[in-house]
Design a protein around this motif. Structure first.
Motif, PDB file in Angstrom:
ATOM      1  N   GLU A 268      -5.904  -1.186 -11.096  1.00 34.01           N
ATOM      2  CA  GLU A 268      -5.206  -0.810  -9.860  1.00 34.01           C
ATOM      3  C   GLU A 268      -5.211  -1.975  -8.871  1.00 34.01           C
ATOM      4  O   GLU A 268      -4.239  -2.206  -8.155  1.00 34.01           O
ATOM      5  CB  GLU A 268      -5.841   0.437  -9.236  1.00 34.01           C
ATOM      6  CG  GLU A 268      -5.709   1.706 -10.071  1.00 34.01           C
ATOM      7  CD  GLU A 268      -4.264   2.161 -10.263  1.00 34.01           C
ATOM      8  OE1 GLU A 268      -3.387   1.678  -9.536  1.00 34.01           O
ATOM      9  OE2 GLU A 268      -4.027   2.983 -11.175  1.00 34.01           O
ATOM     10  N   ARG A 269      -6.299  -2.721  -8.861  1.00 35.77           N
ATOM     11  CA  ARG A 269      -6.400  -3.856  -7.929  1.00 35.77           C
ATOM     12  C   ARG A 269      -5.469  -4.991  -8.328  1.00 35.77           C
ATOM     13  O   ARG A 269      -5.107  -5.808  -7.486  1.00 35.77           O
ATOM     14  CB  ARG A 269      -7.844  -4.338  -7.864  1.00 35.77           C
ATOM     15  CG  ARG A 269      -8.725  -3.400  -7.050  1.00 35.77           C
ATOM     16  CD  ARG A 269     -10.184  -3.765  -7.146  1.00 35.77           C
ATOM     17  NE  ARG A 269     -10.979  -3.015  -6.176  1.00 35.77           N
ATOM     18  CZ  ARG A 269     -12.291  -2.973  -6.193  1.00 35.77           C
ATOM     19  NH1 ARG A 269     -12.978  -3.618  -7.110  1.00 35.77           N
ATOM     20  NH2 ARG A 269     -12.940  -2.275  -5.265  1.00 35.77           N
ATOM     21  N   VAL A 270      -5.115  -5.052  -9.608  1.00 32.82           N
ATOM     22  CA  VAL A 270      -4.176  -6.100 -10.034  1.00 32.82           C
ATOM     23  C   VAL A 270      -2.831  -5.877  -9.353  1.00 32.82           C
ATOM     24  O   VAL A 270      -2.216  -6.804  -8.836  1.00 32.82           O
ATOM     25  CB  VAL A 270      -4.018  -6.094 -11.573  1.00 32.82           C
ATOM     26  CG1 VAL A 270      -2.852  -6.982 -12.021  1.00 32.82           C
ATOM     27  CG2 VAL A 270      -5.301  -6.562 -12.233  1.00 32.82           C
ATOM     28  N   ARG A 271      -2.381  -4.625  -9.307  1.00 29.49           N
ATOM     29  CA  ARG A 271      -1.066  -4.381  -8.696  1.00 29.49           C
ATOM     30  C   ARG A 271      -1.144  -3.975  -7.231  1.00 29.49           C
ATOM     31  O   ARG A 271      -0.138  -4.036  -6.533  1.00 29.49           O
ATOM     32  CB  ARG A 271      -0.277  -3.357  -9.495  1.00 29.49           C
ATOM     33  CG  ARG A 271      -0.954  -2.021  -9.665  1.00 29.49           C
ATOM     34  CD  ARG A 271      -0.089  -1.098 -10.504  1.00 29.49           C
ATOM     35  NE  ARG A 271      -0.721   0.188 -10.686  1.00 29.49           N
ATOM     36  CZ  ARG A 271      -0.193   1.184 -11.346  1.00 29.49           C
ATOM     37  NH1 ARG A 271       0.989   1.051 -11.893  1.00 29.49           N
ATOM     38  NH2 ARG A 271      -0.825   2.329 -11.484  1.00 29.49           N
ATOM     39  N   PHE A 272      -2.331  -3.560  -6.789  1.00 28.55           N
ATOM     40  CA  PHE A 272      -2.516  -3.239  -5.367  1.00 28.55           C
ATOM     41  C   PHE A 272      -3.731  -4.015  -4.848  1.00 28.55           C
ATOM     42  O   PHE A 272      -4.835  -3.457  -4.722  1.00 28.55           O
ATOM     43  CB  PHE A 272      -2.728  -1.729  -5.171  1.00 28.55           C
ATOM     44  CG  PHE A 272      -1.600  -0.896  -5.698  1.00 28.55           C
ATOM     45  CD1 PHE A 272      -0.340  -0.937  -5.100  1.00 28.55           C
ATOM     46  CD2 PHE A 272      -1.778  -0.070  -6.801  1.00 28.55           C
ATOM     47  CE1 PHE A 272       0.708  -0.172  -5.595  1.00 28.55           C
ATOM     48  CE2 PHE A 272      -0.732   0.702  -7.301  1.00 28.55           C
ATOM     49  CZ  PHE A 272       0.509   0.647  -6.695  1.00 28.55           C
ATOM     50  N   PRO A 273      -3.541  -5.303  -4.540  1.00 26.55           N
ATOM     51  CA  PRO A 273      -4.688  -6.138  -4.148  1.00 26.55           C
ATOM     52  C   PRO A 273      -5.390  -5.632  -2.892  1.00 26.55           C
ATOM     53  O   PRO A 273      -6.553  -5.974  -2.670  1.00 26.55           O
ATOM     54  CB  PRO A 273      -4.061  -7.511  -3.902  1.00 26.55           C
ATOM     55  CG  PRO A 273      -2.744  -7.490  -4.595  1.00 26.55           C
ATOM     56  CD  PRO A 273      -2.280  -6.073  -4.586  1.00 26.55           C
ATOM     57  N   GLY A 274      -4.715  -4.823  -2.100  1.00 23.06           N
ATOM     58  CA  GLY A 274      -5.337  -4.271  -0.895  1.00 23.06           C
ATOM     59  C   GLY A 274      -6.559  -3.418  -1.212  1.00 23.06           C
ATOM     60  O   GLY A 274      -7.372  -3.138  -0.333  1.00 23.06           O
ATOM     61  N   LEU A 275      -6.707  -2.997  -2.462  1.00 20.32           N
ATOM     62  CA  LEU A 275      -7.862  -2.163  -2.840  1.00 20.32           C
ATOM     63  C   LEU A 275      -9.115  -2.991  -3.099  1.00 20.32           C
ATOM     64  O   LEU A 275     -10.220  -2.442  -3.229  1.00 20.32           O
ATOM     65  CB  LEU A 275      -7.533  -1.351  -4.100  1.00 20.32           C
ATOM     66  CG  LEU A 275      -6.452  -0.265  -3.961  1.00 20.32           C
ATOM     67  CD1 LEU A 275      -6.068   0.273  -5.332  1.00 20.32           C
ATOM     68  CD2 LEU A 275      -6.939   0.873  -3.070  1.00 20.32           C
ATOM     69  N   LYS A 276      -8.954  -4.313  -3.157  1.00 21.94           N
ATOM     70  CA  LYS A 276     -10.113  -5.166  -3.478  1.00 21.94           C
ATOM     71  C   LYS A 276     -11.193  -5.044  -2.406  1.00 21.94           C
ATOM     72  O   LYS A 276     -10.889  -5.033  -1.212  1.00 21.94           O
ATOM     73  CB  LYS A 276      -9.672  -6.629  -3.593  1.00 21.94           C
ATOM     74  CG  LYS A 276      -8.940  -6.916  -4.894  1.00 21.94           C
ATOM     75  CD  LYS A 276      -8.530  -8.367  -4.999  1.00 21.94           C
ATOM     76  CE  LYS A 276      -7.757  -8.590  -6.292  1.00 21.94           C
ATOM     77  NZ  LYS A 276      -7.078  -9.867  -6.332  1.00 21.94           N
ATOM     78  N   GLY A 277     -12.410  -4.968  -2.858  1.00 22.94           N
ATOM     79  CA  GLY A 277     -13.544  -4.932  -1.929  1.00 22.94           C
ATOM     80  C   GLY A 277     -13.760  -3.584  -1.264  1.00 22.94           C
ATOM     81  O   GLY A 277     -14.626  -3.455  -0.410  1.00 22.94           O
ATOM     82  N   LYS A 278     -12.953  -2.589  -1.628  1.00 23.64           N
ATOM     83  CA  LYS A 278     -13.084  -1.272  -0.978  1.00 23.64           C
ATOM     84  C   LYS A 278     -13.630  -0.236  -1.969  1.00 23.64           C
ATOM     85  O   LYS A 278     -13.446  -0.389  -3.174  1.00 23.64           O
ATOM     86  CB  LYS A 278     -11.701  -0.808  -0.477  1.00 23.64           C
ATOM     87  CG  LYS A 278     -11.170  -1.711   0.634  1.00 23.64           C
ATOM     88  CD  LYS A 278      -9.776  -1.339   1.076  1.00 23.64           C
ATOM     89  CE  LYS A 278      -9.295  -2.345   2.110  1.00 23.64           C
ATOM     90  NZ  LYS A 278      -7.909  -2.176   2.491  1.00 23.64           N
ATOM     91  N   PRO A 279     -14.247   0.819  -1.438  1.00 21.27           N
ATOM     92  CA  PRO A 279     -14.705   1.877  -2.358  1.00 21.27           C
ATOM     93  C   PRO A 279     -13.505   2.659  -2.898  1.00 21.27           C
ATOM     94  O   PRO A 279     -12.751   3.243  -2.118  1.00 21.27           O
ATOM     95  CB  PRO A 279     -15.590   2.760  -1.470  1.00 21.27           C
ATOM     96  CG  PRO A 279     -15.171   2.457  -0.068  1.00 21.27           C
ATOM     97  CD  PRO A 279     -14.574   1.090  -0.040  1.00 21.27           C
ATOM     98  N   VAL A 280     -13.321   2.620  -4.204  1.00 16.46           N
ATOM     99  CA  VAL A 280     -12.132   3.233  -4.822  1.00 16.46           C
ATOM    100  C   VAL A 280     -12.563   4.157  -5.960  1.00 16.46           C
ATOM    101  O   VAL A 280     -13.424   3.788  -6.763  1.00 16.46           O
ATOM    102  CB  VAL A 280     -11.183   2.147  -5.389  1.00 16.46           C
ATOM    103  CG1 VAL A 280      -9.976   2.782  -6.070  1.00 16.46           C
ATOM    104  CG2 VAL A 280     -10.733   1.193  -4.289  1.00 16.46           C
ATOM    105  N   GLY A 281     -11.968   5.324  -6.019  1.00 15.22           N
ATOM    106  CA  GLY A 281     -12.191   6.231  -7.134  1.00 15.22           C
ATOM    107  C   GLY A 281     -10.863   6.546  -7.801  1.00 15.22           C
ATOM    108  O   GLY A 281      -9.870   6.798  -7.120  1.00 15.22           O
ATOM    109  N   VAL A 282     -10.834   6.488  -9.131  1.00 17.16           N
ATOM    110  CA  VAL A 282      -9.625   6.873  -9.866  1.00 17.16           C
ATOM    111  C   VAL A 282      -9.812   8.318 -10.298  1.00 17.16           C
ATOM    112  O   VAL A 282     -10.860   8.673 -10.861  1.00 17.16           O
ATOM    113  CB  VAL A 282      -9.387   5.954 -11.087  1.00 17.16           C
ATOM    114  CG1 VAL A 282      -8.156   6.407 -11.876  1.00 17.16           C
ATOM    115  CG2 VAL A 282      -9.218   4.507 -10.635  1.00 17.16           C
TER     116      VAL A 282
END
Lengths: 157, 405
Positions: B19-33
């Motif tokens: 997901e971070r590859v196509r949405f770099p804004g998610l980098k460094g943030k807490p993310v759950g799929v």
């Protein structure tokens, strides 16, 4: 519905940050992540970022507080009520609301392209934007426990 | 038994990284799929993990620990794209690659380690990040299970080489025996009851005792952890014993038409999978899981080996009619093709007529050109909401070629 949204700081030009005094809305989720600008309906002045006539601008989010305005006292507009012609008198114009994340009942969810909204004008011709909503899909309902969801641009839930 | 140098590559929080590859804004943030119904976390970023959130948790439990987390809908189609790129990048460095799972590979690391040493492994890791955008951890050792333990200890974005006796001992020392692939809860309990808690205790135990306690399969694990490779790198997938399709049906339902629509949808997915592998089956099972925690399971022996929708759909309907406990809300289901064999080896049945013009073949032909489920059975019409959502077109089991799930 959608009680708030967030957009990456780099996607909001500096002149808009200054013009609308958005500095207080810039926030971080901790760690090394990029900063975001948060637009919450519960904010002192509820605002929304809007693409309108090929320009990104910041408009008032619905009508939360003005009891004397002719505008509906809410921040959302049901698709069904548009279809029933309930907003016709306000001459709504469809607009796009850019954002990366939406907030519902405390849950932040990803928004791939943005949300759909409508722009109407008050007695003083000031623009107000309402987020368009539709019945929630099962997925959205499970994720947020809300029975309404915003109308997404592109891939939704 | 030959000495080998095996590499295990494990993508770091793979779905989130994709997901971070196509949405770099998610980098460094807490993310759950989130899984296919939006309820459970199927993958998490290290930032979310640091808050104590675990995979498999319902979103509402995770939310209590990390209200600032961002939740993302899973997209297996995209994950497969990057997974295949990962395989191709590793193949450039080593032609002997086992596509173990969507985010894990085994590869022959011998030539690379011999020619370029640890720097070669480090360059491979950098090359993968450059080509795919996915950070990976790599373990190098003398067997698959040791390499897997090594990559696990190297996470995130690390490299662990354990090829000397000292390095292997250090890797195994104090590591819980349950961390080893193949030693699940029951086996761990059995070993614990004999005072075997750690990997170093396990390899020091008598081989015959291990075989007695946890069978021949356990003995293989014992050899592997001693650095003797007995599980070769499988460059192609071994034939299946069964092929199943199913899963959650979203909102639990007692609506017969809707349940039947799910059954037909899963039969279409099943025939698609059978055709892909060139299989036929001569036994079909239907498992229904009910909202109240109970379930039912029925099987039917077919008139002959087949992979045709026209043969399997009526049998599935019959299994539903006879097995469904009326009024109970169905929560999930599985359609299971059993007694699998390759179509080319199967004997044609005299009791079962092959359709002259197969609907399956025609539908698959059209769908290959126009998109999955463009043509589907009219019995699936009650599921318009499901088909409207592109994310439902593809599931983890639709990623073919993996040797594991």
């Amino acid at each position: 519905m959608c009680a708030g949204l967030a957009i990456e700081r780099r996607n909001v030009p500096d002149h808009l940050i200054e013009k609308y005094r958005l500095q207080d809305r810039i926030t971080s989720r901790g760690g090394a992540g990029e900063q975001e600008v948060h637009f919450l309906f519960r904010a002192k002045v509820p605002l929304l970022p809007v693409w309108h006539e090929r320009n990104l601008d910041i408009y008032i989010w619905g009508n939360r507080d003005d009891r004397f305005s002719r505008l509906p006292k809410t921040g959302w507009c049901r698709m069904e009520s548009i279809a029933e012609g309930k907003w016709e008198g306000l001459r709504p114009v469809q607009v796009e609301i850019p954002c990366s994340y939406g907030l519902e009942k405390g849950v932040w969810f990803q928004v791939v392209e943005g949300l759909k909204g409508i722009l109407v004008r008050d007695e003083k011709a000031r623009p107000h934007v309402y987020i368009l909503t539709q019945p929630a899909s099962h997925y959205y309902n499970v994720m947020t426990r809300h029975d309404r969801m915003p109308v997404f641009l592109g891939r939704g839930y | 038994m030959a000495t080998s140098i095996i590499g295990h590559l494990d993508a770091d929080c793979f779905y989130v990284s994709c997901e971070r590859v196509r949405f770099p804004g998610l980098k460094g943030k807490p993310v759950g799929v989130l899984g296919n119904q939006g309820a459970c976390i199927i993958a998490k970023s290290y930032e979310l993990k640091a808050k104590g959130v675990k995979t498999g948790w319902p979103i509402w439990d995770a939310h209590k620990l990390c209200p600032e987390a961002i939740y993302v809908k899973r997209d297996f189609y995209w994950y497969e794209e990057l997974s295949r790129q990962l395989v191709e990048t590793v193949r450039q460095a080593s032609p002997t690659v086992e596509y173990y799972s969507v985010d894990e590979l085994f590869f022959d690391a011998g030539p690379l380690l011999k020619s370029r040493g640890r720097e070669g492994i480090s360059d491979l890791q950098k090359e993968i990040l450059k080509e795919t955008g996915i950070p990976v951890s790599i373990g190098i050792s003398l067997s698959k299970l040791l390499a897997k333990l090594a990559s696990d200890s190297a996470k995130p974005f690390g490299i662990d080489v354990a090829v000397t006796e000292d390095e292997i001992q250090a890797l195994l020392k104090g590591k819980p025996v349950g961390d080893v692939t193949g030693i699940a809860r029951q086996r761990r309990k059995t070993l614990n009851s004999r005072g075997i808690f750690t990997c170093d205790q396990f390899v020091k135990a008598d081989r015959r005792l291990i075989r007695k306690l946890i069978t021949k399969n356990g003995e293989d694990i014992w050899w592997e952890l001693r650095g003797v490779s007995v599980l070769p790198i499988a460059t192609s997938r071994p034939p299946h014993k069964v092929v199943a399709r199913g899963g959650s049906v979203g909102a639990a339902t007692a609506d017969r038409l809707r349940i039947e629509a799910w059954i037909i949808r899963n039969i279409e997915r099943l025939t698609d999978a059978l055709e892909h592998h060139g299989y036929v089956c001569d036994k079909l099972g239907l498992m229904l899981g009910y909202k109240d925690g109970t379930g039912s399971y029925g099987t039917a022996v077919l008139l002959g080996p087949t992979a045709y929708f026209e043969h399997l759909a009526p049998i599935a309907r019959e299994l539903f009619e006879t097995g469904y406990k009326t009024g109970k809300k169905v929560h999930y289901m599985h359609l299971i093709a059993e007694r699998i064999q390759f179509k080319k080896d199967a004997q044609t049945s005299i009791f079962q007529k092959e359709p002259e013009k197969s609907l399956t073949g025609t539908a698959n032909f059209v769908n290959r050109h126009t998109g999955r489920f463009s043509v589907r059975s009219a019995a699936t019409l009650p599921l318009t909401d499901i088909y409207r959502d592109d994310a439902n077109e593809y599931d983890i089991c639709d990623i073919y070629g993996k040797t594991c799930f």
